[in-house]
Design a protein around this motif. Structure first.
Motif, mmCIF file in Angstrom:
data_model
loop_
_atom_site.group_PDB
_atom_site.id
_atom_site.type_symbol
_atom_site.label_atom_id
_atom_site.label_comp_id
_atom_site.label_asym_id
_atom_site.label_seq_id
_atom_site.Cartn_x
_atom_site.Cartn_y
_atom_site.Cartn_z
ATOM 1 N N THR A 49 0.822 -1.208 0.000
ATOM 2 C CA THR A 49 0.000 0.000 0.000
ATOM 3 C C THR A 49 0.854 1.255 0.000
ATOM 4 O O THR A 49 0.332 2.366 -0.116
ATOM 5 C CB THR A 49 -0.914 0.025 1.232
ATOM 6 N N HIS A 50 2.153 1.073 0.198
ATOM 7 C CA HIS A 50 3.099 2.199 0.162
ATOM 8 C C HIS A 50 4.494 1.630 -0.077
ATOM 9 O O HIS A 50 4.674 0.404 -0.102
ATOM 10 C CB HIS A 50 3.040 3.020 1.458
ATOM 11 N N THR A 51 5.480 2.496 -0.286
ATOM 12 C CA THR A 51 6.849 1.997 -0.502
ATOM 13 C C THR A 51 7.608 1.838 0.818
ATOM 14 O O THR A 51 8.761 1.416 0.820
ATOM 15 C CB THR A 51 7.627 2.937 -1.448
ATOM 16 N N SER A 52 6.946 2.154 1.939
ATOM 17 C CA SER A 52 7.636 2.067 3.231
ATOM 18 C C SER A 52 8.209 0.680 3.572
ATOM 19 O O SER A 52 9.231 0.612 4.261
ATOM 20 C CB SER A 52 6.713 2.557 4.353
ATOM 21 N N PRO A 53 7.579 -0.448 3.130
ATOM 22 C CA PRO A 53 8.213 -1.743 3.434
ATOM 23 C C PRO A 53 9.657 -1.849 2.928
ATOM 24 O O PRO A 53 10.443 -2.616 3.489
ATOM 25 C CB PRO A 53 7.316 -2.778 2.741
ATOM 26 N N TYR A 91 -0.447 0.216 -4.328
ATOM 27 C CA TYR A 91 -1.828 -0.159 -4.655
ATOM 28 C C TYR A 91 -2.732 0.112 -3.462
ATOM 29 O O TYR A 91 -2.387 -0.236 -2.336
ATOM 30 C CB TYR A 91 -1.888 -1.652 -5.005
ATOM 31 N N ARG A 92 -3.866 0.736 -3.724
ATOM 32 C CA ARG A 92 -4.834 0.927 -2.641
ATOM 33 C C ARG A 92 -6.234 0.764 -3.195
ATOM 34 O O ARG A 92 -6.484 1.054 -4.363
ATOM 35 C CB ARG A 92 -4.704 2.331 -2.041
ATOM 36 N N LYS A 93 -7.115 0.338 -2.321
ATOM 37 C CA LYS A 93 -8.483 0.122 -2.764
ATOM 38 C C LYS A 93 -9.204 1.465 -2.832
ATOM 39 O O LYS A 93 -10.119 1.728 -2.078
ATOM 40 C CB LYS A 93 -9.190 -0.826 -1.789
ATOM 41 N N PHE A 134 2.145 5.776 -7.854
ATOM 42 C CA PHE A 134 3.591 5.664 -7.579
ATOM 43 C C PHE A 134 4.006 6.501 -6.379
ATOM 44 O O PHE A 134 3.491 7.595 -6.179
ATOM 45 C CB PHE A 134 4.400 6.122 -8.798
ATOM 46 N N GLN A 135 4.928 5.949 -5.608
ATOM 47 C CA GLN A 135 5.543 6.702 -4.521
ATOM 48 C C GLN A 135 7.055 6.595 -4.638
ATOM 49 O O GLN A 135 7.561 5.702 -5.317
ATOM 50 C CB GLN A 135 5.175 6.085 -3.156
ATOM 51 N N THR A 136 7.730 7.505 -3.968
ATOM 52 C CA THR A 136 9.166 7.307 -3.740
ATOM 53 C C THR A 136 9.383 7.415 -2.246
ATOM 54 O O THR A 136 8.990 8.402 -1.615
ATOM 55 C CB THR A 136 9.994 8.383 -4.454
ATOM 56 N N GLU A 137 9.941 6.386 -1.675
ATOM 57 C CA GLU A 137 10.267 6.404 -0.251
ATOM 58 C C GLU A 137 11.648 7.024 -0.083
ATOM 59 O O GLU A 137 12.491 6.910 -0.990
ATOM 60 C CB GLU A 137 10.309 4.948 0.250
ATOM 61 N N GLY A 138 11.881 7.662 1.043
ATOM 62 C CA GLY A 138 13.235 8.119 1.363
ATOM 63 C C GLY A 138 13.567 7.696 2.775
ATOM 64 O O GLY A 138 12.680 7.690 3.644
ATOM 65 N N PRO A 169 2.134 5.435 12.157
ATOM 66 C CA PRO A 169 2.581 4.515 13.203
ATOM 67 C C PRO A 169 4.097 4.340 13.227
ATOM 68 O O PRO A 169 4.666 4.026 14.268
ATOM 69 C CB PRO A 169 1.905 3.192 12.816
ATOM 70 N N PHE A 170 4.744 4.530 12.071
ATOM 71 C CA PHE A 170 6.169 4.191 11.984
ATOM 72 C C PHE A 170 7.102 5.393 12.050
ATOM 73 O O PHE A 170 8.307 5.267 11.890
ATOM 74 C CB PHE A 170 6.445 3.391 10.700
ATOM 75 N N THR A 171 6.538 6.595 12.293
ATOM 76 C CA THR A 171 7.397 7.765 12.518
ATOM 77 C C THR A 171 6.899 8.520 13.746
ATOM 78 O O THR A 171 5.709 8.512 14.057
ATOM 79 C CB THR A 171 7.392 8.726 11.306
ATOM 80 N N SER A 228 3.160 14.281 0.553
ATOM 81 C CA SER A 228 3.117 12.991 1.241
ATOM 82 C C SER A 228 3.374 13.185 2.725
ATOM 83 O O SER A 228 3.273 14.303 3.230
ATOM 84 C CB SER A 228 4.155 12.034 0.646
ATOM 85 N N GLY A 229 3.720 12.074 3.386
ATOM 86 C CA GLY A 229 4.026 12.119 4.808
ATOM 87 C C GLY A 229 5.517 11.941 5.048
ATOM 88 O O GLY A 229 6.262 11.549 4.157
ATOM 89 N N ALA A 230 5.924 12.234 6.298
ATOM 90 C CA ALA A 230 7.339 12.089 6.653
ATOM 91 C C ALA A 230 7.453 12.097 8.172
ATOM 92 O O ALA A 230 6.458 12.297 8.879
ATOM 93 C CB ALA A 230 8.159 13.232 6.058
ATOM 94 N N ALA A 257 12.353 9.448 7.671
ATOM 95 C CA ALA A 257 11.803 8.778 6.489
ATOM 96 C C ALA A 257 10.777 9.718 5.875
ATOM 97 O O ALA A 257 10.174 10.537 6.568
ATOM 98 C CB ALA A 257 11.140 7.462 6.881
ATOM 99 N N PHE A 258 10.630 9.623 4.568
ATOM 100 C CA PHE A 258 9.574 10.406 3.928
ATOM 101 C C PHE A 258 8.987 9.615 2.771
ATOM 102 O O PHE A 258 9.624 8.732 2.207
ATOM 103 C CB PHE A 258 10.097 11.772 3.431
ATOM 104 N N GLY A 259 7.733 9.916 2.478
ATOM 105 C CA GLY A 259 7.118 9.407 1.266
ATOM 106 C C GLY A 259 7.091 10.551 0.267
ATOM 107 O O GLY A 259 7.390 11.699 0.600
ATOM 108 N N MET A 260 6.738 10.242 -0.970
ATOM 109 C CA MET A 260 6.676 11.291 -1.981
ATOM 110 C C MET A 260 5.702 10.821 -3.059
ATOM 111 O O MET A 260 5.865 9.722 -3.591
ATOM 112 C CB MET A 260 8.071 11.485 -2.558
HETATM 113 N N1 PHE Z 1 4.000 5.584 3.755
HETATM 114 C C1 PHE Z 1 3.256 6.780 4.067
HETATM 115 C C2 PHE Z 1 2.031 6.861 3.153
HETATM 116 O O1 PHE Z 1 1.979 6.169 2.169
HETATM 117 C C3 PHE Z 1 4.079 8.018 3.873
HETATM 118 C C4 PHE Z 1 5.246 8.081 4.809
HETATM 119 C C5 PHE Z 1 6.478 7.601 4.422
HETATM 120 C C6 PHE Z 1 5.097 8.643 6.077
HETATM 121 C C7 PHE Z 1 7.539 7.680 5.284
HETATM 122 C C8 PHE Z 1 6.156 8.721 6.925
HETATM 123 C C9 PHE Z 1 7.373 8.249 6.532
HETATM 124 O O2 PHE Z 1 1.122 7.616 3.373
#
Ligand code: PHE
Length: 338
Positions: A168-172, A194-196, A208-212, A250-252, A282-284, A306-309
């Motif tokens: 559902t995100h690139t965070s994994p 992918y999300r419903k 598409f996302q880019t994780e950092g 939950p993870f930041t 996105s989130g971070a 960490a950040f999403g994009m």
């Molecule tokens: N994975 C989160 C999302 O899809 C974005 C995110 C990435 C948030 C990394 C915090 C850190 O919404």
């Protein structure tokens, strides 16, 4: 043998040797003059005809004429071979418009991902990848998202089978990288998610996302702000503003969502930014110590951000695309303009 007949025979041999060496239009012209010209060899022979006894004249005359014909044919052949223009059928009309080849080009999302990668390369990040089909563990548990979290509802995600879903995100990818590597870690991870979601102007079930991720001793929230600001500047130029809003993941901890000022209206407010002047990217946040512990890092010693994009959002802003579905319909009438 009649001397004139012998002479004609000699001329024939000489001419057939010479004709083989002809290699230009000028050679051909010289050859014609030498043999068939007004003062040429064959003409000279014909002039001598009256000196041949009358009963032999037809034989000599025939020989001279057939040689003449033979050489005329040979000259014709040569001229055809050297002639640059062979009649109207093959004539080149340089005023006609050219026929251009169809050249494919990269999809705008691919171009955005490549530009994101090159900006982060410049900031010392490398690229990591992970699978699109993920286990619950990497997509949720290791990211501090417990089994009773609403995002894990069977109706909230595409499950392939029990315990296995489309990510559902690139965070994994954060987890997969940290599991196989000790700090320092500095990666970005672009890819499909992918999300419903029901498709509308700003949602697509596939996006598409880019994780950092940057983990090392002494990494702070200021580093996160610095890197996001630098990215915004390099992607959109100096006029873009960045804003961070408190949020929860939950993870930041702490967590934020971050926005760029709307590059379409310059922050004044328009349809694309829903009159707010800001576009959510996105989130971070700072990587939660629980996540660092889950991959065996010493959370007292190391910290990270960490950040999403949202790649689609950035693409839409860059190319002024008002509806995300244009990016996925693969309609060449649209894509050729981007
Ligand atoms: N994975 C989160 C999302 O899809 C974005 C995110 C990435 C948030 C990394 C915090 C850190 O919404």
């Amino acid at each position: 043998m009649i001397p004139l007949l012998a002479k004609l025979e000699m001329l024939r041999e000489e001419a057939s040797r010479e004709i083989k060496r002809i290699s230009s239009v000028a050679d051909t012209a010289a050859f014609r003059i030498k043999y068939l010209g007004r003062k040429g060899e064959i003409t000279a022979c014909l002039r001598e005809l009256p000196s041949v006894p009358i009963e032999l004249r037809p034989q000599v005359g025939a020989k001279a004429n057939s040689l003449k014909l033979e050489l005329e044919n040979a000259i014709d052949e040569k001229q055809k071979a050297f002639a640059p223009w062979q009649g109207p059928k093959t004539r080149l009309d340089l005023t006609l418009p050219g026929r251009s080849r169809f050249l494919g080009k990269k999809h705008p999302i691919t171009r955005t991902i490549e530009d994101i990668i090159s900006i982060f390369y410049g900031l010392g990040f490398s690229v990591a990848e992970g699978p699109n089909v993920e286990t619950d563990y990497y997509n949720f548990d290791a990211l501090n998202t417990p089994a009773d979290h609403p995002a894990r509802d069977i109706n909230d995600t595409f499950y392939v089978e029990k315990g296995i879903c489309l990510r559902t995100h690139t965070s994994p990818v954060q987890i997969r990288v940290m599991e196989r590597q000790k700090p320092p870690v500095r990666i970005i991870a672009p890819g499909r998610c992918y999300r419903k979601d029901t498709a509308d102007a700003s949602h697509s079930p596939n996006f598409f996302q880019t994780e950092g991720l940057y983990v090392d001793a002494g990494v702070t929230f200021a580093d996160l702000k610095g890197v996001i600001n630098t990215f915004a500047l390099r992607m959109f130029g100096k006029d873009v503003q960045v804003r961070f809003r408190p949020h929860f993941f939950p993870f930041t901890e702490p967590s934020v969502e971050y926005d760029f000022s709307c590059v379409i209206c310059g922050g004044k407010g328009c349809r694309t930014c829903k009159n707010s002047g800001w576009i959510e990217i996105s989130g971070a946040g700072m990587v939660d110590p629980a996540v660092l512990k889950a991959v065996g890092y010493d959370s007292e010693k190391y910290s990270g951000y960490a950040f999403g994009m949202g790649v689609d959002r950035i693409t839409m802003l860059r190319y002024r695309v008002s509806d995300i579905r244009y990016l996925y319909d693969n309609d060449l009438r649209v894509l050729n303009n981007l």
